[in-house]
Design a protein around this motif. Structure first.
Motif, PDB file in Angstrom:
ATOM      1  N   GLU A  60       0.832  -1.205   0.000  1.00  0.00           N
ATOM      2  CA  GLU A  60       0.000   0.000   0.000  1.00  0.00           C
ATOM      3  C   GLU A  60       0.866   1.255   0.000  1.00  0.00           C
ATOM      4  OE1 GLU A  60      -3.026   0.244   2.937  1.00  0.00           O
ATOM      5  OE2 GLU A  60      -4.301  -1.232   1.948  1.00  0.00           O
ATOM      6  N   THR A  61       1.966   1.223   0.747  1.00  0.00           N
ATOM      7  CA  THR A  61       2.864   2.376   0.775  1.00  0.00           C
ATOM      8  C   THR A  61       3.503   2.581  -0.592  1.00  0.00           C
ATOM      9  OG1 THR A  61       3.351   1.976   3.114  1.00  0.00           O
ATOM     10  CG2 THR A  61       4.877   3.382   1.914  1.00  0.00           C
ATOM     11  N   LYS A  62       3.861   1.482  -1.247  1.00  0.00           N
ATOM     12  CA  LYS A  62       4.450   1.566  -2.582  1.00  0.00           C
ATOM     13  C   LYS A  62       3.450   2.159  -3.576  1.00  0.00           C
ATOM     14  CE  LYS A  62       7.409  -1.281  -5.540  1.00  0.00           C
ATOM     15  NZ  LYS A  62       7.972  -2.646  -5.731  1.00  0.00           N
ATOM     16  N   ALA A  63       2.196   1.720  -3.460  1.00  0.00           N
ATOM     17  CA  ALA A  63       1.155   2.255  -4.338  1.00  0.00           C
ATOM     18  C   ALA A  63       0.928   3.736  -4.067  1.00  0.00           C
ATOM     19  CB  ALA A  63      -0.146   1.470  -4.147  1.00  0.00           C
ATOM     20  N   ALA A  64       0.974   4.119  -2.788  1.00  0.00           N
ATOM     21  CA  ALA A  64       0.799   5.526  -2.422  1.00  0.00           C
ATOM     22  C   ALA A  64       1.932   6.374  -2.996  1.00  0.00           C
ATOM     23  CB  ALA A  64       0.745   5.671  -0.907  1.00  0.00           C
ATOM     24  N   ALA A  65       3.154   5.841  -2.939  1.00  0.00           N
ATOM     25  CA  ALA A  65       4.304   6.568  -3.499  1.00  0.00           C
ATOM     26  C   ALA A  65       4.133   6.767  -5.001  1.00  0.00           C
ATOM     27  CB  ALA A  65       5.592   5.801  -3.212  1.00  0.00           C
ATOM     28  N   ALA A  66       3.644   5.740  -5.687  1.00  0.00           N
ATOM     29  CA  ALA A  66       3.425   5.840  -7.133  1.00  0.00           C
ATOM     30  C   ALA A  66       2.347   6.877  -7.439  1.00  0.00           C
ATOM     31  CB  ALA A  66       3.038   4.479  -7.698  1.00  0.00           C
ATOM     32  N   ARG A  67       1.302   6.927  -6.620  1.00  0.00           N
ATOM     33  CA  ARG A  67       0.245   7.929  -6.826  1.00  0.00           C
ATOM     34  C   ARG A  67       0.785   9.339  -6.615  1.00  0.00           C
ATOM     35  NH1 ARG A  67      -2.895   4.338  -3.871  1.00  0.00           N
ATOM     36  NH2 ARG A  67      -2.697   5.659  -2.014  1.00  0.00           N
ATOM     37  N   MET A  68       1.626   9.511  -5.607  1.00  0.00           N
ATOM     38  CA  MET A  68       2.226  10.826  -5.346  1.00  0.00           C
ATOM     39  C   MET A  68       2.966  11.332  -6.576  1.00  0.00           C
ATOM     40  SD  MET A  68       3.988  10.363  -1.609  1.00  0.00           S
ATOM     41  CE  MET A  68       3.070   9.687  -0.222  1.00  0.00           C
TER      42      MET A  68
END
Length: 204
Positions: A60-68
């Motif tokens: 989830e953190t990796k996905a959040a970083a990609a969204r950022m």
């Protein structure tokens, strides 16, 4: 622990909810679902539950970083700061920022070039743009190359004076010079343009 139900989250696109007997809940992503072959009725060991919790949080953190990085341009430092505020450990934030950089989703040199074009179009000079570089965490090693794209400052200064001048007396020219300094132009850049408007401006 037995899996009683698996559902997609209604609030987070990448999240999958795994309901365990006894009321416990695992929050994972589709990646963990496939990787561990999770399905209703499956028994999970306590060790696997802990592993899934960790893996799910990391995904989830990796996905959040990609969204950022995908929503708007950011410097690598800004990505790390946002991840730290989100609860990542410094090592994880650095690793994810490096990952985005390797993918090309984060590019400090390209970001610096965009900032130069943006603020130059708004009529700002190199000094103000350097302040933005600092504020946005753009590393110094990419500053010089980005600032080479700045057009001749005299045109921006001339345009500003034409729009803002209410006369050509010394007091008015001093007011305009101070405003241009605040906009990031140097006195060496400002004075030649002002001299074309008035001869009554002392050198500072």
């Amino acid at each position: 622990m037995r899996i009683e139900k698996i559902e997609k989250s209604k609030h987070k696109q990448e999240r999958v909810l795994v309901f365990l007997e006894g009321g416990d809940l695992l929050r994972v992503t589709g990646q963990e679902l496939l990787r561990f072959g999770l399905q209703t009725g499956m028994d999970l060991s306590p060790e696997l539950v802990v592993q899934l919790q960790d893996e799910g949080r990391r995904s989830e953190t990796k996905a959040a970083a990609a969204r950022m990085a995908g929503s708007r341009m950011l410097s690598k430092k800004q990505v790390m700061e946002k991840l730290l505020r989100r609860g990542s450990e410094p090592e994880e934030a650095q690793e994810l920022a490096d990952w985005l950089e390797d993918l090309g989703a984060v590019d400090d040199a390209a970001y610096a070039a965009v900032l130069v074009r943006h603020y130059a179009a708004m009529g700002y000079g190199a000094g103000r743009i350097r302040q933005e570089f600092i504020h946005r965490g753009v590393p110094r090693q990419v500053w010089d190359e980005a600032l080479e794209q700045l057009p001749d400052p005299s045109e921006a200064i001339e345009t500003y004076i034409q729009k803002k001048a209410h006369g050509t007396d010394r007091k008015e020219m001093k007011r305009l010079a101070d405003a241009l300094l605040r906009r990031g132009f140097s006195w060496q850049e400002i004075r030649p343009v002002l001299s074309r408007w008035t001869d009554d401006l002392d050198e500072e």
